[in-house]
Write a protein that holds these residues in place. Structure first.
Motif, PDB file in Angstrom:
ATOM      1  N   GLU A 157    -135.366  -7.993 -28.937  1.00  0.00           N
ATOM      2  CA  GLU A 157    -135.192  -6.617 -28.358  1.00  0.00           C
ATOM      3  C   GLU A 157    -134.187  -6.881 -27.221  1.00  0.00           C
ATOM      4  N   ASN A 158    -134.550  -7.531 -26.289  1.00  0.00           N
ATOM      5  CA  ASN A 158    -133.769  -7.759 -25.034  1.00  0.00           C
ATOM      6  C   ASN A 158    -132.472  -8.445 -25.305  1.00  0.00           C
ATOM      7  N   ASN A 194    -130.064  -5.651 -26.877  1.00  0.00           N
ATOM      8  CA  ASN A 194    -129.817  -4.696 -26.066  1.00  0.00           C
ATOM      9  C   ASN A 194    -128.603  -5.339 -25.136  1.00  0.00           C
ATOM     10  N   LEU A 221    -135.482  -0.930 -32.829  1.00  0.00           N
ATOM     11  CA  LEU A 221    -136.579  -0.292 -33.057  1.00  0.00           C
ATOM     12  C   LEU A 221    -137.772  -1.476 -33.414  1.00  0.00           C
ATOM     13  N   LEU A 222    -138.667  -1.533 -32.387  1.00  0.00           N
ATOM     14  CA  LEU A 222    -139.713  -2.432 -32.433  1.00  0.00           C
ATOM     15  C   LEU A 222    -140.834  -1.947 -33.115  1.00  0.00           C
ATOM     16  N   ILE A 230    -136.072   8.826 -35.500  1.00  0.00           N
ATOM     17  CA  ILE A 230    -135.527   8.832 -34.086  1.00  0.00           C
ATOM     18  C   ILE A 230    -134.433   7.461 -33.838  1.00  0.00           C
ATOM     19  N   PHE A 231    -134.829   6.410 -34.384  1.00  0.00           N
ATOM     20  CA  PHE A 231    -134.038   5.403 -34.533  1.00  0.00           C
ATOM     21  C   PHE A 231    -132.701   5.677 -35.246  1.00  0.00           C
ATOM     22  N   THR A 290    -131.295   8.798 -35.508  1.00  0.00           N
ATOM     23  CA  THR A 290    -130.582   9.454 -34.367  1.00  0.00           C
ATOM     24  C   THR A 290    -129.941   8.613 -33.333  1.00  0.00           C
ATOM     25  N   MET A 291    -130.750   7.520 -32.903  1.00  0.00           N
ATOM     26  CA  MET A 291    -130.138   6.734 -31.875  1.00  0.00           C
ATOM     27  C   MET A 291    -129.048   6.101 -32.238  1.00  0.00           C
ATOM     28  N   ASN A 306    -125.177   6.443 -31.193  1.00  0.00           N
ATOM     29  CA  ASN A 306    -124.511   5.430 -30.316  1.00  0.00           C
ATOM     30  C   ASN A 306    -123.267   4.925 -30.963  1.00  0.00           C
ATOM     31  N   SER A 332    -120.456   7.398 -29.882  1.00  0.00           N
ATOM     32  CA  SER A 332    -120.224   7.139 -28.440  1.00  0.00           C
ATOM     33  C   SER A 332    -119.467   6.104 -28.283  1.00  0.00           C
TER      34      SER A 332
END
Lengths: 268, 462
Positions: free
Chosen positions: B416-417, B420, B428-429, B451-452, B454-455, B459, B462
Motif C-alpha cells: 500500500e505504502n 501510494n 484498497l486494503l 468507495i474504491f 469512486t476514488m 483519480n 484528475s
C-alpha cells in the motif's frame, strides 16, 4: 438517522432535517424531503438536483444520482475546513477515517464489523445508565479520575459499566472511561492514515464533548467539530449535486435527472 | 445431477458411463439433491458456463476429484498426496502418465473448486479441521491447511502412502504434515530448499537456490520411486514440462487478451480454474485436454472481444489484485464485477522474464520457481507490482490482506505504502482469506469496493 439538506446557489442551507431512520427507507425519504421543502418554502420542481448518499441511497426513489457516503463526507468536510487532511466520522452504524487533499479522498479506513466505538455503543450505555444521550458529554467533563473500561466489545463493556457502578465508581468517571475507550479505538483505527493536523470530527458522536476532548488527547492535536456535525455528508452531497449541475450547464449539456416523483412508494 | 454434469462439460455419452462413479463420489462428500440444485445455480451465476472452454476445464477438475475420492474403492495400489508442494505436480503428471495403478493428488485444488466454489459447502470441512488441531479464532490458521486436514480426517480422501510438502510457500504446511505423521502414522516427505537469495541477486534467479531445489526434488523422486516401484526418468519429466509449457502458452494468450481488452471479457472468478488446471496432477493426455480447453476459451473470448461484449462496462476502472482469486468462493470477484470494477490481473501472474533455462528438468524447475511475484520477498514483489500497474494501465490496486498467511500478510501494508508513493493511485486494503468463505461480508465488501471505484474514477479524471 436520515438527513436532508437543501442548499441555495450561495451554498447557504435553506433547510435541514434529521430524522430517525425506520425500516421503510423509501417512505421516510419521501417524508423528510417533503418536510425539507416545506421548511425551505420550495416546490420539488424548484430543486435543481438531488443526490442520495449513505447506506440507504439506493432506496431514495426520487434521487437523480447516488454517490458513496465517503465521497460526500469528504466534500462536506472540505467545505467546512478546506485544507483539512484527516476527517473522522463516527455515526450510529460505524466509524470512518478519511484522508483527504483539498476535498479529494485519498484513502480511508472503516470500522463496520462491530458496534464498539460507534454511536450505537453510546446509545446503549446511555440507556443502561438511564441518562439522555445528549447529557453524556457534559457529565463526563466533571470526572476527576476516569474509570478504566478495558473491553472493546459493546456487550461486555456494558457489563463492565454495571460492575463499576456496583463498585461505587462515580457516574462521571465511568462516562469519562467510556469516552476514552471510544477515542482510543478510533485513534488506533485512523493511525494507518498518518494523522496530520487539522482533524475534523463529524457524525453524531462528534456532538459529545467528552469524546471530542478524549480524541484530542489521543491524537495529540486540535479536533474541529462543525456546527452541525451530523449534516456534513448531506451538505457534501448537495455541493456535489450543485457541481454536477453547473458543469452540465457550462458545457451546454442537459442535466441528467432521474425519475422525479415524490409519490409514496413502499418497499414492503 | 445430469444437468450439473452437462454444465461441467460432460458429454451425454460420458454422463451415461460416469454417472454411477460421480454419484458414489458425491455421496461420499455428502452432496444432497439441494446441494446439486445450489451447485447448478452457482455455476450459472458465477461462471460463464455458456462458454465451451469453461465447461471443458470444469470437466477436468470434477473428473480429478471423482478419481481421487474413489481411488481405494477402485483398487489403486499406491496413493501419493502433495500439498503446498510446487514441483510435485511435475512428478505427479509423470507418475499418472506412466501407471494406472498410481493415484497422485496434488493439493486440494479440485476439492476446493468443486466443494467450495460450486457447491458452496466447504465450511463443514474447515470446521472439522478446526475441531482437530487447526483452531479457529485469533490464531487464524489458514483455511488452505484446513482443506488438507478436513478431507483426510473425515475419510473422504484416502490415507496416502506418502504425503509430500515443501516449505517454499507456506511454513505451516510442514508442521501440519508432521502432525499427520505423528497422529495418523502417514509416511511423509519434505522437499526442503532455502528460497532466500543473497541481497543483490534479485531479480535474477540464483543458481545456488536452483541447484538446492533441484537436488531436493530429485531426492523426492527417489523416495517416490521406492513407493511406486518404477523409475521416473528425466525424459518423462521433460515430456511433462514440454506439455505444461504449451498449456502455459495457452494461458498466456488468455491473460494477454483479458489484460488488453475493454470491456473485461471474462469475470476474474475464472482465474482459479486456470490455476487449478495448471497444477492438477494430470497425465500428458490430461494436460493436452486442458490446453485444448484453454484454446477453445481463447477463441470464444476473441469473439466476445470482437463484438465488444464484456462482464463490466467499458470504462470500468482497471484493477490489479494481490494474491490469487478466491479458491473456495467466487463471490468477491463476482461482486467486483457487479460494482463495476475490472480486475484485469493478479500479482500471481507477474513474473520476471529471463532467457536462462536448463536441459535438466529439476534445474529447469529450480529456476522457474524463483520467477513469480508470489515467490519473491517484498523487495522484489513490490517492484514487480509497480511495473505491472504501469504496463497494464491500472487505476487501482486491490491489496488483499490474508491475515492467516505469514508469507504474505506482512507485505500488504508495504505494498500500500509503495503504490501510494510511486504511483499515487488508490489502494484498497481488504482483509480477506482466499480459502475461507466465512470471511466474506457482503455489505462490508460492497461499501468498500464502491468507495474504491469512486476514488479510482476521481483519480483518473484528475
Amino acid at each position: 438517522m436520515t438527513k436532508v439538506v437543501i442548499l441555495n446557489r450561495n451554498d447557504e442551507i435553506c433547510a435541514s432535517i434529521v430524522k430517525h431512520t425506520g425500516a421503510e427507507h423509501r417512505r421516510l425519504a419521501n417524508k423528510v424531503m417533503e418536510e425539507a421543502l416545506q421548511q425551505a418554502g420550495l416546490s420539488f420542481d424548484e430543486i435543481s438536483y438531488v443526490i442520495a448518499t449513505g447506506y440507504g441511497r439506493i432506496t431514495v426513489p426520487f434521487a437523480d444520482r447516488q454517490i458513496t457516503e465517503l465521497t460526500c463526507h469528504a466534500r462536506g468536510v472540505s467545505h467546512y475546513a478546506p485544507n483539512v487532511g484527516l476527517a473522522i466520522d463516527v455515526g450510529g452504524q460505524d466509524a470512518k477515517g478519511l484522508k483527504m487533499n483539498c476535498g479529494k479522498l485519498l484513502d480511508f479506513v472503516m470500522s463496520d464489523k462491530c458496534a464498539a466505538g460507534t454511536g450505537r455503543f453510546l446509545e446503549l450505555i446511555a440507556a443502561s445508565l438511564n441518562l439522555k444521550l445528549d447529557d453524556l458529554g457534559k457529565l463526563s467533563l466533571k470526572s476527576t479520575s476516569k474509570a478504566s473500561i478495558s473491553s472493546t466489545c459493546t456487550v461486555f463493556a456494558r457489563q463492565e459499566v454495571v460492575s463499576r457502578i456496583s463498585e461505587g465508581v462515580p457516574l462521571e468517571d465511568i462516562l469519562a472511561g467510556i469516552h476514552d475507550a471510544i477515542a482510543s479505538r478510533v485513534a488506533r483505527m485512523v493511525e494507518r492514515l498518518k494523522i496530520e493536523p487539522d482533524v475534523v470530527f463529524t457524525g453524531g458522536v462528534a456532538k459529545n464533548i467528552g469524546v471530542v476532548k478524549s480524541l484530542e488527547t489521543k491524537l495529540g492535536c486540535k479536533v474541529l467539530v462543525p456546527e452541525e456535525p451530523l449534516l456534513s455528508g448531506a451538505i457534501g452531497a448537495a455541493l456535489l449535486g450543485k457541481e454536477i449541475t453547473l458543469k452540465a450547464l457550462a458545457q451546454g449539456k442537459p442535466v441528467q435527472k432521474g425519475r422525479r416523483s415524490l409519490n409514496e412508494s413502499t418497499l414492503f | 445431477m445430469i444437468e450439473l454434469l452437462k454444465l461441467c462439460g460432460f458429454s451425454e455419452q460420458e454422463i451415461e458411463s460416469e454417472l454411477p462413479r460421480v454419484g458414489k463420489a458425491f455421496n461420499k462428500l455428502g452432496i444432497t439433491v439441494e446441494d446439486i440444485e445450489r451447485g447448478k445455480q452457482r455455476l450459472t451465476k458465477y461462471y460463464d458456463v455458456e462458454l465451451k472452454g469453461v465447461r471443458k476445464a470444469l470437466r477436468l477438475i470434477v473428473r480429478e476429484l471423482v478419481d481421487a475420492l474413489l481411488v481405494r474403492d477402485e483398487g489403486m495400489k499406491k496413493v501419493i498426496y502433495g500439498f503446498m508442494a510446487p514441483g510435485f505436480d511435475l512428478l505427479s503428471s509423470a507418475l499418472v502418465t506412466k501407471s494406472r495403478d498410481v493415484c497422485s493428488i496434488h493439493h486440494s485444488w479440485a476439492f476446493q473448486i468443486v466443494v467450495g466454489c460450486i457447491f458452496g459447502k466447504i465450511e463443514p470441512i474447515l470446521e472439522e479441521a478446526e475441531r482437530k488441531w487447526l483452531k479457529a479464532g485469533m490464531v487464524a490458521h489458514c483455511a488452505n491447511l484446513k482443506t488438507l486436514v478436513g478431507p483426510i480426517v473425515l475419510g473422504l480422501y484416502p490415507k496416502p502412502d506418502l504425503l509430500v510438502t515443501t516449505g517454499f510457500l507456506c511454513e505451516t504446511s510442514p508442521k501440519t504434515v508432521d502432525l499427520f505423521h505423528e497422529l495418523y502414522d502417514i509416511p511423509v516427505w519434505y522437499v526442503d530448499a532455502c528460497q532466500d537469495r543473497t541481497c543483490g541477486e534479485y531479480p535474477e534467479p540464483s543458481n545456488r537456490v536452483a541447484s538446492s531445489t533441484a537436488k531436493s526434488l530429485e531426492r523426492l523422486a527417489e523416495r517416490i520411486q521406492e513407493v511406486v516401484g518404477f523409475e521416473i526418468t528425466n525424459d518423462m519429466l521433460l515430456e511433462v514440462q514440454d506439455a505444461k509449457g504449451k498449456l502455459n502458452e495457452a494461458f498466456g494468450r488468455i491473460r494477454g487478451l483479458v489484460e488488453s481488452s475493454t470491456p473485461l471479457p471474462l469475470s476474474p472468478a475464472h482465474e482459479n480454474i486456470w490455476m487449478c488446471l495448471n497444477v492438477l496432477a494430470l497425465s500428458i493426455d490430461g494436460i493436452t485436454e486442458a490446453t485444448e480447453a484453454v484454446d477453445t476459451l481463447y477463441e470464444e473470448l476473441q469473439e466476445r472481444v470482437a463484438k465488444g461484449l464484456g462482464v463490466v462496462e467499458k470504462e470500468a476502472p482497471r484493477v490489479l489484485a494481490t494474491l490469487p482469486m478466491g479458491q473456495t468462493d467466487p463471490r468477491l470477484e463476482y461482486l467486483a464485477c457487479e460494482v463495476g470494477i475490472a480486475i484485469v490481473a493478479t500479482d500471481r501472474n507477474l513474473e520476471v522474464s529471463i532467457k536462462e533455462t536448463s536441459e535438466d528438468p529439476y534445474m529447469k524447475f529450480g529456476i522457474g520457481m524463483q520467477l513469480g511475484a508470489m515467490h519473491m520477498p517484498p523487495a522484489m514483489r513490490i517492484p514487480l507490482l509497480i511495473e505491472g500497474c504501469k504496463k497494464l494501465n491500472i487505476d487501482g490496486v486491490l491489496d488483499r490482506f490474508h491475515v492467516g498467511c505469514r508469507a504474505v500478510a506482512g507485505d500488504a501494508l508495504l505494498i500500500e505504502n509503495a503504490i501510494n508513493k510511486e504511483l499515487g493511485i488508490p489502494v484498497l486494503l481488504l482483509e480477506w482469506e482466499n480459502f475461507d468463505p466465512r470471511v466474506y461480508k457482503h455489505e462490508e465488501y460492497k461499501r468498500r469496493l464502491e468507495i474504491f471505484k469512486t476514488m479510482m474514477i476521481v483519480n483518473r479524471q484528475s
